[in-house]
Design a protein around this motif. Sequence first.
Motif, PDB file in Angstrom:
ATOM      1  N   ASP A 148       0.819  -1.211   0.000  1.00  0.00           N
ATOM      2  CA  ASP A 148       0.000   0.000   0.000  1.00  0.00           C
ATOM      3  C   ASP A 148       0.860   1.271   0.000  1.00  0.00           C
ATOM      4  OD1 ASP A 148      -2.690   1.102   0.382  1.00  0.00           O
ATOM      5  OD2 ASP A 148      -1.896   1.783   2.326  1.00  0.00           O
ATOM      6  N   SER A 149       2.025   1.166   0.662  1.00  0.00           N
ATOM      7  CA  SER A 149       2.870   2.351   0.882  1.00  0.00           C
ATOM      8  C   SER A 149       3.758   2.691  -0.319  1.00  0.00           C
ATOM      9  CB  SER A 149       3.770   2.097   2.100  1.00  0.00           C
ATOM     10  OG  SER A 149       4.520   0.906   1.866  1.00  0.00           O
ATOM     11  N   ILE A 150       3.648   1.925  -1.406  1.00  0.00           N
ATOM     12  CA  ILE A 150       4.474   2.219  -2.595  1.00  0.00           C
ATOM     13  C   ILE A 150       3.538   2.678  -3.721  1.00  0.00           C
ATOM     14  CG2 ILE A 150       6.099   1.242  -4.267  1.00  0.00           C
ATOM     15  CD1 ILE A 150       7.124  -0.590  -2.108  1.00  0.00           C
ATOM     16  N   PRO A 151       3.379   3.993  -3.871  1.00  0.00           N
ATOM     17  CA  PRO A 151       2.351   4.503  -4.795  1.00  0.00           C
ATOM     18  C   PRO A 151       2.731   4.368  -6.271  1.00  0.00           C
ATOM     19  CG  PRO A 151       3.533   6.323  -3.767  1.00  0.00           C
ATOM     20  CD  PRO A 151       4.095   5.060  -3.162  1.00  0.00           C
ATOM     21  N   VAL A 152       1.715   4.444  -7.122  1.00  0.00           N
ATOM     22  CA  VAL A 152       2.002   4.497  -8.556  1.00  0.00           C
ATOM     23  C   VAL A 152       2.854   5.736  -8.836  1.00  0.00           C
ATOM     24  CG1 VAL A 152      -0.011   3.181  -9.343  1.00  0.00           C
ATOM     25  CG2 VAL A 152      -0.185   5.673  -9.097  1.00  0.00           C
ATOM     26  N   ASP A 153       3.689   5.612  -9.846  1.00  0.00           N
ATOM     27  CA  ASP A 153       4.625   6.653 -10.313  1.00  0.00           C
ATOM     28  C   ASP A 153       5.867   6.774  -9.426  1.00  0.00           C
ATOM     29  OD1 ASP A 153       2.770   7.120 -12.313  1.00  0.00           O
ATOM     30  OD2 ASP A 153       1.850   8.813 -11.259  1.00  0.00           O
ATOM     31  N   SER A 154       5.975   5.926  -8.376  1.00  0.00           N
ATOM     32  CA  SER A 154       7.231   5.926  -7.603  1.00  0.00           C
ATOM     33  C   SER A 154       8.180   4.891  -8.217  1.00  0.00           C
ATOM     34  CB  SER A 154       6.959   5.633  -6.124  1.00  0.00           C
ATOM     35  OG  SER A 154       6.466   4.321  -5.964  1.00  0.00           O
ATOM     36  N   PHE A 155       9.398   4.823  -7.678  1.00  0.00           N
ATOM     37  CA  PHE A 155      10.428   3.937  -8.245  1.00  0.00           C
ATOM     38  C   PHE A 155      10.876   2.899  -7.218  1.00  0.00           C
ATOM     39  CE2 PHE A 155      11.790   8.152 -10.340  1.00  0.00           C
ATOM     40  CZ  PHE A 155      10.831   8.005 -11.333  1.00  0.00           C
ATOM     41  N   VAL A 156      11.118   1.677  -7.685  1.00  0.00           N
ATOM     42  CA  VAL A 156      11.585   0.606  -6.791  1.00  0.00           C
ATOM     43  C   VAL A 156      12.888   0.021  -7.321  1.00  0.00           C
ATOM     44  CG1 VAL A 156      11.113  -1.732  -5.946  1.00  0.00           C
ATOM     45  CG2 VAL A 156       9.301  -0.034  -5.921  1.00  0.00           C
ATOM     46  N   VAL A 157      13.856  -0.121  -6.434  1.00  0.00           N
ATOM     47  CA  VAL A 157      15.094  -0.851  -6.728  1.00  0.00           C
ATOM     48  C   VAL A 157      14.955  -2.246  -6.122  1.00  0.00           C
ATOM     49  CG1 VAL A 157      17.547  -0.990  -6.166  1.00  0.00           C
ATOM     50  CG2 VAL A 157      16.545   1.180  -6.814  1.00  0.00           C
ATOM     51  N   SER A 158      15.266  -3.271  -6.905  1.00  0.00           N
ATOM     52  CA  SER A 158      15.095  -4.651  -6.443  1.00  0.00           C
ATOM     53  C   SER A 158      16.335  -5.092  -5.669  1.00  0.00           C
ATOM     54  CB  SER A 158      14.886  -5.584  -7.638  1.00  0.00           C
ATOM     55  OG  SER A 158      13.793  -5.137  -8.418  1.00  0.00           O
ATOM     56  N   SER A 159      16.189  -5.228  -4.342  1.00  0.00           N
ATOM     57  CA  SER A 159      17.309  -5.735  -3.534  1.00  0.00           C
ATOM     58  C   SER A 159      17.597  -7.189  -3.899  1.00  0.00           C
ATOM     59  CB  SER A 159      16.989  -5.629  -2.039  1.00  0.00           C
ATOM     60  OG  SER A 159      15.838  -6.403  -1.737  1.00  0.00           O
ATOM     61  N   HIS A 160      16.520  -7.918  -4.233  1.00  0.00           N
ATOM     62  CA  HIS A 160      16.615  -9.330  -4.632  1.00  0.00           C
ATOM     63  C   HIS A 160      15.577  -9.583  -5.728  1.00  0.00           C
ATOM     64  CE1 HIS A 160      17.811  -9.069  -0.389  1.00  0.00           C
ATOM     65  NE2 HIS A 160      18.625 -10.094  -0.626  1.00  0.00           N
ATOM     66  N   GLY A 161      15.853 -10.556  -6.561  1.00  0.00           N
ATOM     67  CA  GLY A 161      14.869 -11.034  -7.523  1.00  0.00           C
ATOM     68  C   GLY A 161      14.452 -12.433  -7.106  1.00  0.00           C
ATOM     69  N   LEU A 162      13.139 -12.632  -6.901  1.00  0.00           N
ATOM     70  CA  LEU A 162      12.647 -13.944  -6.459  1.00  0.00           C
ATOM     71  C   LEU A 162      11.829 -14.536  -7.606  1.00  0.00           C
ATOM     72  CD1 LEU A 162      11.222 -14.731  -2.972  1.00  0.00           C
ATOM     73  CD2 LEU A 162      10.338 -15.827  -5.015  1.00  0.00           C
ATOM     74  N   GLY A 163      12.319 -15.584  -8.217  1.00  0.00           N
ATOM     75  CA  GLY A 163      11.711 -16.120  -9.436  1.00  0.00           C
ATOM     76  C   GLY A 163      10.673 -17.188  -9.153  1.00  0.00           C
ATOM     77  N   LEU A 164       9.466 -16.993  -9.738  1.00  0.00           N
ATOM     78  CA  LEU A 164       8.434 -18.031  -9.669  1.00  0.00           C
ATOM     79  C   LEU A 164       8.281 -18.715 -11.028  1.00  0.00           C
ATOM     80  CD1 LEU A 164       5.730 -16.306  -7.422  1.00  0.00           C
ATOM     81  CD2 LEU A 164       7.628 -17.796  -6.778  1.00  0.00           C
ATOM     82  N   ASP A 165       9.208 -18.420 -11.930  1.00  0.00           N
ATOM     83  CA  ASP A 165       9.281 -19.130 -13.209  1.00  0.00           C
ATOM     84  C   ASP A 165      10.272 -20.295 -12.991  1.00  0.00           C
ATOM     85  OD1 ASP A 165      11.516 -17.533 -12.798  1.00  0.00           O
ATOM     86  OD2 ASP A 165      12.051 -17.701 -14.900  1.00  0.00           O
TER      87      ASP A 165
ATOM     88  N   SER B  30      -1.347   3.889 -12.965  1.00  0.00           N
ATOM     89  CA  SER B  30      -0.833   5.244 -13.218  1.00  0.00           C
ATOM     90  C   SER B  30      -1.704   5.981 -14.236  1.00  0.00           C
ATOM     91  CB  SER B  30       0.597   5.145 -13.754  1.00  0.00           C
ATOM     92  OG  SER B  30       1.025   6.415 -14.187  1.00  0.00           O
ATOM     93  N   LYS B  31      -1.941   7.261 -13.980  1.00  0.00           N
ATOM     94  CA  LYS B  31      -2.704   8.083 -14.949  1.00  0.00           C
ATOM     95  C   LYS B  31      -1.844   8.381 -16.177  1.00  0.00           C
ATOM     96  CE  LYS B  31      -6.397   9.216 -12.249  1.00  0.00           C
ATOM     97  NZ  LYS B  31      -6.291   7.985 -11.431  1.00  0.00           N
ATOM     98  N   ASP B  32      -0.518   8.313 -16.024  1.00  0.00           N
ATOM     99  CA  ASP B  32       0.376   8.581 -17.156  1.00  0.00           C
ATOM    100  C   ASP B  32       1.662   7.757 -16.990  1.00  0.00           C
ATOM    101  OD1 ASP B  32       1.881   9.513 -19.224  1.00  0.00           O
ATOM    102  OD2 ASP B  32       1.528  11.644 -18.823  1.00  0.00           O
ATOM    103  N   GLY B  33       1.526   6.468 -17.337  1.00  0.00           N
ATOM    104  CA  GLY B  33       2.663   5.551 -17.185  1.00  0.00           C
ATOM    105  C   GLY B  33       3.869   5.994 -18.011  1.00  0.00           C
ATOM    106  N   GLY B  34       3.589   6.599 -19.176  1.00  0.00           N
ATOM    107  CA  GLY B  34       4.682   7.074 -20.039  1.00  0.00           C
ATOM    108  C   GLY B  34       5.521   8.126 -19.330  1.00  0.00           C
ATOM    109  N   ALA B  35       4.848   9.022 -18.599  1.00  0.00           N
ATOM    110  CA  ALA B  35       5.579  10.078 -17.872  1.00  0.00           C
ATOM    111  C   ALA B  35       6.394   9.463 -16.736  1.00  0.00           C
ATOM    112  CB  ALA B  35       4.600  11.113 -17.331  1.00  0.00           C
ATOM    113  N   ALA B  36       5.825   8.436 -16.080  1.00  0.00           N
ATOM    114  CA  ALA B  36       6.567   7.777 -14.983  1.00  0.00           C
ATOM    115  C   ALA B  36       7.832   7.118 -15.527  1.00  0.00           C
ATOM    116  CB  ALA B  36       5.678   6.747 -14.298  1.00  0.00           C
ATOM    117  N   VAL B  37       7.720   6.462 -16.687  1.00  0.00           N
ATOM    118  CA  VAL B  37       8.892   5.804 -17.287  1.00  0.00           C
ATOM    119  C   VAL B  37       9.917   6.853 -17.722  1.00  0.00           C
ATOM    120  CG1 VAL B  37       9.672   4.414 -19.248  1.00  0.00           C
ATOM    121  CG2 VAL B  37       7.652   3.711 -17.944  1.00  0.00           C
ATOM    122  N   GLU B  38       9.449   7.947 -18.302  1.00  0.00           N
ATOM    123  CA  GLU B  38      10.388   9.008 -18.716  1.00  0.00           C
ATOM    124  C   GLU B  38      11.126   9.574 -17.494  1.00  0.00           C
ATOM    125  OE1 GLU B  38      11.591  10.061 -21.521  1.00  0.00           O
ATOM    126  OE2 GLU B  38      12.629  11.831 -20.725  1.00  0.00           O
TER     127      GLU B  38
END
Length: 293
Positions: free
Chosen positions: A125-142, A272-280
């Motif tokens: 809940d505390s990580i809103p749309v348009d914010s950025f996340v760095v992956s400390s670990h990658g956990l694969g379910l593939d 996100s209301k504007d995913g393109g802007a978040a990626v930019e």
Amino acid sequence: MENKRIAESELIINSRGAVYHLDVRPEELAHTIITVGDPDRVPAVTKHFDKIEHKSQHREFVTHTGYIGNKRLSVVSTGIGTDNIDIVLNELDALVNIDFQTRLVKDQLTSLQVIRLGTSGALQDSIPVDSFVVSSHGLGLDNLMAYYAFENTTEEKQLLEAFRGQVMLQPGGANPCLFTAGEDLRQRFTDGFHTGITVTCPGFYAPQGRMLRGQLSNPNLIDNLTGFSYEGHRITNFEMETSAIYGMGRVLGHQCLSVSAIVANRIRQEFSKDGGAAVEALIQKGLGIIATL
Ligand code: R1P
Ligand code: URA
């Protein structure tokens, strides 16, 4: 291990002297590489370059190589999913660590810096749309990494054991794997980034707990992942490449980091209301750091 010539069927080099899927020659690749899922995101990154010296495209794999100041960078699109990461990371490694004339592994190996700039769905809940996340670990379910031999660190083994104890996966589902981000890279991406474990899924819909029509085999997946907690670690987000990038980095000796713009929040059920802007915004912030690596 004996350094045997690698056969034509195993390392495929085309008439241009370029590796099979990427259609890139060794001299066309920089040693700091940005991967993006969407082929259209490659020019969205390199429009910020001072100079572009190489462009190629084969299938979904678009590559641009150029400079920001004196820093030489390549940007490569991977398309979607860990099966594509198997191809991209092996071919990037071959471009620097195998001699294309002799087909022998080089005596001096090169460790690439590989940074994914992607999109993702938040599981807190505390990580809103348009914010950025760095992956400390990658956990694969593939299941990609089940095909490779690798060693996990003690901390990775402990996290995996805690995950298996807390998160109920569907019967017959994946055997989870977990890998840590390249520490030197992660330390550069701190200000303005959330950090946490990223779960990599073999699909966008049911494998990420989404159901448009039909029924989920594992309706508790999202709640279980959101509630996971072990010694201050929590799961922040879902996407489709990170664990494979980190796992292949472990197998082949490259430094890898995955950074995502959050376009969906699965707990708040928002997009996100504007995913393109978040990626930019992520591209601009990411390039500011990557150009100084
Ligand atoms: C799904 O929409 C795609 O978006 C995410 C997922 O990992 C998956 O590849 O990343 P990219 O935006 O980098 O493709
Ligand atoms: N990419 C994903 O894989 N999942 C999301 O929810 C958003 C982007």
